[in-house]
Design a protein around this motif. Sequence first.
Motif, PDB file in Angstrom:
ATOM      1  N   ILE A 262      -4.179  -4.684  -1.694  1.00  0.00           N
ATOM      2  CA  ILE A 262      -5.428  -5.368  -1.367  1.00  0.00           C
ATOM      3  C   ILE A 262      -6.316  -4.481  -0.491  1.00  0.00           C
ATOM      4  CG2 ILE A 262      -6.418  -7.332  -0.093  1.00  0.00           C
ATOM      5  CD1 ILE A 262      -3.994  -8.942  -0.902  1.00  0.00           C
ATOM      6  N   LEU A 263      -7.598  -4.505  -0.800  1.00  0.00           N
ATOM      7  CA  LEU A 263      -8.611  -3.871   0.039  1.00  0.00           C
ATOM      8  C   LEU A 263      -9.397  -4.967   0.752  1.00  0.00           C
ATOM      9  CD1 LEU A 263     -10.466  -1.517   0.996  1.00  0.00           C
ATOM     10  CD2 LEU A 263     -11.761  -1.816  -1.139  1.00  0.00           C
ATOM     11  N   ILE A 264      -9.480  -4.888   2.076  1.00  0.00           N
ATOM     12  CA  ILE A 264     -10.214  -5.880   2.869  1.00  0.00           C
ATOM     13  C   ILE A 264     -11.554  -5.281   3.271  1.00  0.00           C
ATOM     14  CG2 ILE A 264     -10.240  -7.232   5.003  1.00  0.00           C
ATOM     15  CD1 ILE A 264      -7.170  -7.238   4.885  1.00  0.00           C
TER      16      ILE A 264
ATOM     17  N   LEU B  67     -12.365  -6.822  13.977  1.00  0.00           N
ATOM     18  CA  LEU B  67     -11.331  -7.773  14.376  1.00  0.00           C
ATOM     19  C   LEU B  67     -10.863  -8.601  13.179  1.00  0.00           C
ATOM     20  CD1 LEU B  67      -9.624  -9.047  16.582  1.00  0.00           C
ATOM     21  CD2 LEU B  67     -11.527 -10.607  17.093  1.00  0.00           C
ATOM     22  N   VAL B  68     -11.806  -9.011  12.346  1.00  0.00           N
ATOM     23  CA  VAL B  68     -11.458  -9.766  11.144  1.00  0.00           C
ATOM     24  C   VAL B  68     -10.603  -8.904  10.213  1.00  0.00           C
ATOM     25  CG1 VAL B  68     -12.376 -10.824   9.039  1.00  0.00           C
ATOM     26  CG2 VAL B  68     -13.458 -11.287  11.237  1.00  0.00           C
ATOM     27  N   ARG B  69     -11.003  -7.648  10.025  1.00  0.00           N
ATOM     28  CA  ARG B  69     -10.244  -6.756   9.138  1.00  0.00           C
ATOM     29  C   ARG B  69      -8.800  -6.601   9.609  1.00  0.00           C
ATOM     30  NH1 ARG B  69     -14.939  -3.487   9.700  1.00  0.00           N
ATOM     31  NH2 ARG B  69     -13.805  -1.921  10.917  1.00  0.00           N
ATOM     32  N   GLN B  70      -8.644  -6.307  10.896  1.00  0.00           N
ATOM     33  CA  GLN B  70      -7.299  -6.073  11.422  1.00  0.00           C
ATOM     34  C   GLN B  70      -6.460  -7.353  11.427  1.00  0.00           C
ATOM     35  OE1 GLN B  70      -5.786  -3.300  12.091  1.00  0.00           O
ATOM     36  NE2 GLN B  70      -7.564  -1.996  11.713  1.00  0.00           N
ATOM     37  N   SER B  71      -7.099  -8.471  11.749  1.00  0.00           N
ATOM     38  CA  SER B  71      -6.365  -9.747  11.782  1.00  0.00           C
ATOM     39  C   SER B  71      -5.869 -10.118  10.392  1.00  0.00           C
ATOM     40  CB  SER B  71      -7.265 -10.857  12.332  1.00  0.00           C
ATOM     41  OG  SER B  71      -7.623 -10.596  13.665  1.00  0.00           O
ATOM     42  N   LEU B  72      -6.749  -9.996   9.403  1.00  0.00           N
ATOM     43  CA  LEU B  72      -6.344 -10.301   8.031  1.00  0.00           C
ATOM     44  C   LEU B  72      -5.233  -9.365   7.565  1.00  0.00           C
ATOM     45  CD1 LEU B  72      -9.760 -11.014   6.257  1.00  0.00           C
ATOM     46  CD2 LEU B  72      -7.892 -12.635   6.612  1.00  0.00           C
ATOM     47  N   LYS B  73      -5.347  -8.102   7.925  1.00  0.00           N
ATOM     48  CA  LYS B  73      -4.323  -7.122   7.535  1.00  0.00           C
ATOM     49  C   LYS B  73      -2.963  -7.519   8.105  1.00  0.00           C
ATOM     50  CE  LYS B  73      -3.322  -2.142   7.608  1.00  0.00           C
ATOM     51  NZ  LYS B  73      -1.933  -2.218   8.091  1.00  0.00           N
ATOM     52  N   LEU B  74      -2.924  -7.816   9.405  1.00  0.00           N
ATOM     53  CA  LEU B  74      -1.664  -8.167  10.056  1.00  0.00           C
ATOM     54  C   LEU B  74      -1.061  -9.432   9.454  1.00  0.00           C
ATOM     55  CD1 LEU B  74      -2.564  -7.434  13.784  1.00  0.00           C
ATOM     56  CD2 LEU B  74      -0.925  -6.186  12.370  1.00  0.00           C
TER      57      LEU B  74
ATOM     58  N   ASP C 117       5.098  -9.607  -0.654  1.00  0.00           N
ATOM     59  CA  ASP C 117       4.553  -9.020  -1.885  1.00  0.00           C
ATOM     60  C   ASP C 117       3.125  -8.506  -1.728  1.00  0.00           C
ATOM     61  OD1 ASP C 117       3.601 -11.596  -1.495  1.00  0.00           O
ATOM     62  OD2 ASP C 117       3.470 -12.055  -3.634  1.00  0.00           O
ATOM     63  N   ILE C 118       2.636  -8.456  -0.496  1.00  0.00           N
ATOM     64  CA  ILE C 118       1.257  -8.018  -0.274  1.00  0.00           C
ATOM     65  C   ILE C 118       1.229  -6.754   0.582  1.00  0.00           C
ATOM     66  CG2 ILE C 118      -0.930  -8.589   0.870  1.00  0.00           C
ATOM     67  CD1 ILE C 118      -0.556 -11.456   0.031  1.00  0.00           C
ATOM     68  N   GLU C 119       0.471  -5.771   0.117  1.00  0.00           N
ATOM     69  CA  GLU C 119       0.252  -4.535   0.873  1.00  0.00           C
ATOM     70  C   GLU C 119      -1.256  -4.324   1.014  1.00  0.00           C
ATOM     71  OE1 GLU C 119       0.357   0.294   0.142  1.00  0.00           O
ATOM     72  OE2 GLU C 119       1.430  -1.047  -1.227  1.00  0.00           O
ATOM     73  N   VAL C 120      -1.744  -4.198   2.231  1.00  0.00           N
ATOM     74  CA  VAL C 120      -3.156  -3.893   2.457  1.00  0.00           C
ATOM     75  C   VAL C 120      -3.294  -2.377   2.416  1.00  0.00           C
ATOM     76  CG1 VAL C 120      -5.101  -4.050   4.046  1.00  0.00           C
ATOM     77  CG2 VAL C 120      -3.531  -5.986   3.806  1.00  0.00           C
TER      78      VAL C 120
END
Length: 207
Positions: free
Chosen positions: A3-5, A11-18, A25-28
């Motif tokens: 997934i690409l965010i 903050l939104v990017r990092q929070s969603l990634k974590l 089954d998900i890899e950012v």
Amino acid sequence: MRILIVDDDPLVRQSLKLLLEKESDIEVNGLAADGLEAIEQCDTDLPDVVLMDIRMPNMDGIESTKQLKSKWPKLLIMMLTTFKDEQNIRLALQAGAAGYLLKSTPIENMAQQIRALMTGGSVLDADVLKQIMEPEVNSKLDDLTDRENDIAAAIAQGLSNKEVADQLFLSVGTVRNTLSVILDKLELRDRTQLAIYYWKRDNKAKD
């Protein structure tokens, strides 16, 4: 799935990634701050799904979606935004987005919706769907055969082709071919537009 965010708020990017990477089954595989960066990252390392914000500097999510779908028609793009106004929803879907979720969606539900997208389901937040329902719809659904109506109804529930096939005791190939016929009859582009069309008709019937 990779997934690409894409979001202009770090903050939104990092929070969603974590949060998303807690799912096995998900890899950012990438983070982008605007639509231009999203295109550049896809050029370098194409993901399976792009989570795309709408309002961003340099290039917004809708324009980025148009360009990404032009280059990679099979790329799955889910709009993930705080905005649920009708204009943004329609523009995003017209640009080629396969789903539209609000950032308020619980992360567990978001992961499930991403999986649904990967298996061919259509993903529309319930609040988003309400925004694009119109009271008057000249429905062509009555022109469909019983089988076509059954398949349209199942797809409107967000089921993948395999799930529709299992539910209706058909082959996946039959579902896929019939879906193409349905889209052609209704002059629609994809299953997401079919889901919207179906629910508009259903909403009118209940009024």
